[in-house]
Design a protein around this motif. Structure first.
Motif, PDB file in Angstrom:
ATOM      1  N   ILE A  40       1.197  -0.319  -7.904  1.00  0.00           N
ATOM      2  CA  ILE A  40       0.496  -1.027  -7.232  1.00  0.00           C
ATOM      3  C   ILE A  40       0.782  -1.109  -5.814  1.00  0.00           C
ATOM      4  N   ASP A  41       2.073  -0.951  -5.509  1.00  0.00           N
ATOM      5  CA  ASP A  41       2.690  -0.888  -4.240  1.00  0.00           C
ATOM      6  C   ASP A  41       2.175   0.278  -3.373  1.00  0.00           C
ATOM      7  N   SER A  42       1.072   0.427  -2.917  1.00  0.00           N
ATOM      8  CA  SER A  42       0.507   1.626  -2.270  1.00  0.00           C
ATOM      9  C   SER A  42       1.165   2.047  -1.094  1.00  0.00           C
ATOM     10  N   ASN A  43       1.514   1.058  -0.208  1.00  0.00           N
ATOM     11  CA  ASN A  43       2.189   1.465   1.012  1.00  0.00           C
ATOM     12  C   ASN A  43       3.706   1.373   0.924  1.00  0.00           C
ATOM     13  N   ASP A  44       4.393   1.617  -0.302  1.00  0.00           N
ATOM     14  CA  ASP A  44       5.785   1.739  -0.210  1.00  0.00           C
ATOM     15  C   ASP A  44       6.743   0.729   0.304  1.00  0.00           C
ATOM     16  N   ASP A  45       5.920  -0.433   0.634  1.00  0.00           N
ATOM     17  CA  ASP A  45       6.959  -1.472   1.314  1.00  0.00           C
ATOM     18  C   ASP A  45       7.852  -2.469   0.496  1.00  0.00           C
ATOM     19  N   SER A  46       7.788  -2.282  -0.827  1.00  0.00           N
ATOM     20  CA  SER A  46       8.684  -2.829  -1.752  1.00  0.00           C
ATOM     21  C   SER A  46       7.965  -4.357  -1.982  1.00  0.00           C
ATOM     22  N   PHE A  47       6.656  -4.504  -1.446  1.00  0.00           N
ATOM     23  CA  PHE A  47       6.046  -5.630  -1.794  1.00  0.00           C
ATOM     24  C   PHE A  47       4.447  -5.345  -2.445  1.00  0.00           C
ATOM     25  N   ILE A  48       4.072  -6.319  -3.045  1.00  0.00           N
ATOM     26  CA  ILE A  48       2.489  -6.175  -3.288  1.00  0.00           C
ATOM     27  C   ILE A  48       1.820  -7.366  -2.536  1.00  0.00           C
ATOM     28  N   ASP A  49       0.880  -6.825  -1.713  1.00  0.00           N
ATOM     29  CA  ASP A  49       0.308  -8.095  -0.910  1.00  0.00           C
ATOM     30  C   ASP A  49      -1.280  -8.060  -1.862  1.00  0.00           C
TER      31      ASP A  49
ATOM     32  N   PRO B 165      -6.575   5.540  -8.129  1.00  0.00           N
ATOM     33  CA  PRO B 165      -6.095   4.738  -6.880  1.00  0.00           C
ATOM     34  C   PRO B 165      -6.689   5.111  -5.593  1.00  0.00           C
ATOM     35  N   LYS B 166      -7.010   4.178  -4.940  1.00  0.00           N
ATOM     36  CA  LYS B 166      -7.595   4.626  -3.689  1.00  0.00           C
ATOM     37  C   LYS B 166      -6.530   5.156  -2.618  1.00  0.00           C
ATOM     38  N   LYS B 167      -5.472   4.411  -2.583  1.00  0.00           N
ATOM     39  CA  LYS B 167      -4.330   4.807  -1.608  1.00  0.00           C
ATOM     40  C   LYS B 167      -3.216   5.680  -2.685  1.00  0.00           C
ATOM     41  N   VAL B 168      -2.880   6.731  -1.900  1.00  0.00           N
ATOM     42  CA  VAL B 168      -1.992   7.581  -2.492  1.00  0.00           C
ATOM     43  C   VAL B 168      -0.735   8.040  -1.503  1.00  0.00           C
ATOM     44  N   SER B 169       0.554   7.629  -1.788  1.00  0.00           N
ATOM     45  CA  SER B 169       1.638   8.020  -0.944  1.00  0.00           C
ATOM     46  C   SER B 169       2.222   9.176  -1.101  1.00  0.00           C
ATOM     47  N   PRO B 170       1.673  10.317  -0.371  1.00  0.00           N
ATOM     48  CA  PRO B 170       2.459  11.553  -0.656  1.00  0.00           C
ATOM     49  C   PRO B 170       4.042  11.542  -1.099  1.00  0.00           C
ATOM     50  N   GLU B 171       4.790  10.818  -0.043  1.00  0.00           N
ATOM     51  CA  GLU B 171       6.179  10.741  -0.301  1.00  0.00           C
ATOM     52  C   GLU B 171       6.664  10.129  -1.718  1.00  0.00           C
ATOM     53  N   LYS B 172       5.830   9.073  -2.291  1.00  0.00           N
ATOM     54  CA  LYS B 172       5.949   8.479  -3.370  1.00  0.00           C
ATOM     55  C   LYS B 172       5.823   9.682  -4.267  1.00  0.00           C
ATOM     56  N   LEU B 173       4.681  10.316  -4.328  1.00  0.00           N
ATOM     57  CA  LEU B 173       4.209  11.362  -5.177  1.00  0.00           C
ATOM     58  C   LEU B 173       5.422  12.335  -5.153  1.00  0.00           C
ATOM     59  N   ILE B 174       5.917  12.957  -4.237  1.00  0.00           N
ATOM     60  CA  ILE B 174       6.807  13.946  -4.162  1.00  0.00           C
ATOM     61  C   ILE B 174       8.145  13.498  -5.011  1.00  0.00           C
ATOM     62  N   LYS B 175       8.472  12.129  -4.597  1.00  0.00           N
ATOM     63  CA  LYS B 175       9.530  11.661  -5.198  1.00  0.00           C
ATOM     64  C   LYS B 175       9.442  11.457  -6.827  1.00  0.00           C
ATOM     65  N   GLU B 176       8.167  11.268  -7.283  1.00  0.00           N
ATOM     66  CA  GLU B 176       8.101  10.987  -8.562  1.00  0.00           C
ATOM     67  C   GLU B 176       7.821  12.272  -9.467  1.00  0.00           C
ATOM     68  N   VAL B 177       7.573  13.285  -8.927  1.00  0.00           N
ATOM     69  CA  VAL B 177       6.936  14.733  -9.580  1.00  0.00           C
ATOM     70  C   VAL B 177       8.002  15.813  -9.387  1.00  0.00           C
ATOM     71  N   ASP B 178       8.832  15.592  -8.093  1.00  0.00           N
ATOM     72  CA  ASP B 178       9.635  16.874  -7.868  1.00  0.00           C
ATOM     73  C   ASP B 178      10.941  16.627  -8.807  1.00  0.00           C
ATOM     74  N   ASP B 179      11.069  17.597  -9.673  1.00  0.00           N
ATOM     75  CA  ASP B 179      12.189  17.307 -10.662  1.00  0.00           C
ATOM     76  C   ASP B 179      13.288  18.073 -10.122  1.00  0.00           C
ATOM     77  N   ASN B 180      13.237  19.200  -9.222  1.00  0.00           N
ATOM     78  CA  ASN B 180      14.362  19.949  -8.990  1.00  0.00           C
ATOM     79  C   ASN B 180      15.009  19.569  -7.594  1.00  0.00           C
ATOM     80  N   GLY B 181      14.180  18.554  -6.868  1.00  0.00           N
ATOM     81  CA  GLY B 181      14.738  17.806  -5.874  1.00  0.00           C
ATOM     82  C   GLY B 181      14.676  18.612  -4.275  1.00  0.00           C
TER      83      GLY B 181
END
Length: 177
Positions: A80-89, A106-122
């Protein structure tokens, strides 16, 4: 005879009142019933927001979200926190509820969050196997298009470009509706 009729009438009346007092079959009991603040069970974002924003700072933090009785906001907080600010407005909550009700992505996708979530080998890059394991169907289906440098991995810049283009094309699709 009159006494029997009177007894039968009173018994029937009490039985009828008892049956109607229980409400309609299947529960839901008259007023309030099931569902959220609107008809059809769709919850109202501003109503949910005002109940969860206990400190009235116009945002919901993780602690406030944990007080959601159903637990869905706490469970889906990072989504839900699509802008990654650790808050939901309020806007993020509205977007989330609209997306759930219409089963859209979802309308807004954070590429940074996506990489963090999917990138298994870091390594900060996404390969087709990592994307398939995490069931990111949109990325799998468009992998070749997103991978503009042809190295068989998606980096942050490629994802940002892809989602920026997707955002620009979205209004064009909506106008035809």
């Amino acid at each position: 005879m009159k006494n029997n009729k009177l007894t039968l009438t009173i018994f029937t009346l009490l039985l009828t009142i008892g049956v109607y007092a229980q409400g309609p079959p299947g529960g839901g009991g008259g007023r309030g019933g099931k569902g959220g603040g609107q008809r059809g069970g769709q919850p109202d974002a501003s109503e949910i927001f005002s109940k969860l924003d206990t400190n009235n700072d116009e945002v919901i933090d993780k602690d406030e979200a944990s007080k959601d009785k159903r637990g869905k906001i706490s469970e889906d907080f990072d989504e839900i926190d699509s802008n990654d600010d650790s808050f939901i407005d309020l806007e993020e909550l509205k977007d989330s509820l609209e997306n759930r009700s219409s089963k859209r992505k979802p309308k807004k996708v954070s590429p940074e969050k996506l990489i963090k979530e999917v990138d298994d080998n870091g390594d900060g890059l996404l390969n087709e196997l990592e994307i398939a394991v995490k069931r990111k169907h949109e990325l799998s289906e468009n992998f070749a298009e997103i991978d503009t440098n042809g190295d068989s991995e998606l980096d942050l810049e490629e994802l940002e470009a892809y989602y920026a283009n997707a955002k620009e094309e979205e209004p064009k699709r909506r106008k035809r509706d």
